[in-house]
Design a protein around this motif. Structure first.
Motif, PDB file in Angstrom:
ATOM      1  N   LEU A 102       0.846  -1.201   0.000  1.00  0.00           N
ATOM      2  CA  LEU A 102       0.000   0.000   0.000  1.00  0.00           C
ATOM      3  C   LEU A 102       0.876   1.244   0.000  1.00  0.00           C
ATOM      4  O   LEU A 102       2.002   1.224   0.502  1.00  0.00           O
ATOM      5  CB  LEU A 102      -0.899   0.024   1.241  1.00  0.00           C
ATOM      6  N   GLU A 103       0.343   2.321  -0.512  1.00  0.00           N
ATOM      7  CA  GLU A 103       1.020   3.616  -0.427  1.00  0.00           C
ATOM      8  C   GLU A 103       0.856   4.156   0.991  1.00  0.00           C
ATOM      9  O   GLU A 103      -0.190   3.983   1.617  1.00  0.00           O
ATOM     10  CB  GLU A 103       0.388   4.604  -1.418  1.00  0.00           C
TER      11      GLU A 103
ATOM     12  N   THR B  42       0.439   7.178   1.860  1.00  0.00           N
ATOM     13  CA  THR B  42      -0.645   8.164   1.884  1.00  0.00           C
ATOM     14  C   THR B  42      -2.016   7.500   2.008  1.00  0.00           C
ATOM     15  O   THR B  42      -2.919   8.055   2.619  1.00  0.00           O
ATOM     16  CB  THR B  42      -0.610   9.060   0.628  1.00  0.00           C
ATOM     17  N   THR B  43      -2.152   6.306   1.446  1.00  0.00           N
ATOM     18  CA  THR B  43      -3.412   5.562   1.554  1.00  0.00           C
ATOM     19  C   THR B  43      -3.672   5.199   3.010  1.00  0.00           C
ATOM     20  O   THR B  43      -4.760   5.435   3.541  1.00  0.00           O
ATOM     21  CB  THR B  43      -3.373   4.290   0.677  1.00  0.00           C
TER      22      THR B  43
ATOM     23  N   ASN C 180      -4.456   8.240   5.048  1.00  0.00           N
ATOM     24  CA  ASN C 180      -5.814   8.698   4.750  1.00  0.00           C
ATOM     25  C   ASN C 180      -6.841   7.881   5.538  1.00  0.00           C
ATOM     26  O   ASN C 180      -7.809   8.440   6.063  1.00  0.00           O
ATOM     27  CB  ASN C 180      -6.083   8.619   3.247  1.00  0.00           C
ATOM     28  N   TRP C 181      -6.640   6.571   5.621  1.00  0.00           N
ATOM     29  CA  TRP C 181      -7.560   5.719   6.375  1.00  0.00           C
ATOM     30  C   TRP C 181      -7.551   6.095   7.853  1.00  0.00           C
ATOM     31  O   TRP C 181      -8.586   6.081   8.514  1.00  0.00           O
ATOM     32  CB  TRP C 181      -7.217   4.251   6.188  1.00  0.00           C
TER      33      TRP C 181
ATOM     34  N   SER D 135      -7.625  -3.567   3.010  1.00  0.00           N
ATOM     35  CA  SER D 135      -6.876  -3.739   1.762  1.00  0.00           C
ATOM     36  C   SER D 135      -7.379  -4.928   0.951  1.00  0.00           C
ATOM     37  O   SER D 135      -7.545  -4.839  -0.265  1.00  0.00           O
ATOM     38  CB  SER D 135      -5.386  -3.908   2.084  1.00  0.00           C
TER      39      SER D 135
ATOM     40  N   ARG E  74     -11.029  -4.005  -0.527  1.00  0.00           N
ATOM     41  CA  ARG E  74     -11.298  -2.759  -1.250  1.00  0.00           C
ATOM     42  C   ARG E  74     -11.420  -2.920  -2.757  1.00  0.00           C
ATOM     43  O   ARG E  74     -11.979  -2.050  -3.421  1.00  0.00           O
ATOM     44  CB  ARG E  74     -10.282  -1.692  -0.895  1.00  0.00           C
TER      45      ARG E  74
END
Length: 188
Positions: A46-47, A49-50, A53-54, A80, A83
């Motif tokens: 995962l990034e 930033t992802t 954000n969560w 993850s 999604r």
């Protein structure tokens, strides 16, 4: 032969852990007191930033000391995994259905690491060539045979949530497979 990974991670699958997939992660967390965002992104693909954000949206609790604990990691892995097949709001609603508030473990009907392990165990048990609604229900019922939750309806709620999660994971897997087949045809 394609390498098989634990769902939501880049950790190679180990059949000895098929019933307790989260053990790898919980062992690492116990030894290190949690994992950093960079370690988490390496483990999940995962990034950063992802994930941030969560956390910002309240779907994952805030870190303490910039390290993610087992509960946070399990929740991130579950989100993850699901999604690709479900909307993020649906996933968060499903997680709340199972374990209530993200910041309160007192309302949980199952530890989120155990939930991740249960989801993985059921996925590993199902043979992709023998998928059906009945085989999914049977695998979940068998996995939950000894489960005793804190509430009278805990088992039924967990069964319903796992049924959605497993079906979503399988639908995403089938989608990826059909996209690959289509690509093979259209881009020889």
């Amino acid at each position: 032969m394609q390498t098989k990974f634990f769902p939501g991670t880049v950790i190679p699958f180990d059949s000895a852990l098929s019933k307790n997939a989260f053990l790898v992660i919980s062992t690492l967390c116990s030894a290190t007191g949690g994992i950093t965002l960079s370690q988490l992104t390496e483990m999940t693909g995962l990034e950063g930033t992802t994930v941030q954000n969560w956390v910002k949206r309240g779907w994952v609790s805030k870190t303490v000391g910039k390290k993610y604990n087992e509960r946070q990691i399990a929740r991130i892995l579950i989100i993850s995994i699901l999604r690709e097949a479900l909307q993020l709001e649906q996933i968060v609603g499903l997680m709340s259905y199972v374990n209530g508030s993200v910041d309160d473990i007192a309302d949980d009907i199952i530890d989120e690491g155990e939930l991740y392990s249960s989801l993985c165990a059921i996925i590993f048990e199902l043979d992709e060539n023998m998928l059906s609604a009945n085989s999914i229900k049977s695998a979940i019922k068998e996995h939950l045979a000894d489960y005793k939750g804190p509430l009278p309806d805990s088992k039924e709620r967990l069964f319903s949530a796992l049924r959605v999660m497993v079906t979503a994971y399988i639908s995403a897997m089938i989608k990826r497979k059909s996209e690959k087949l289509c690509k093979d045809i259209l881009e020889p």
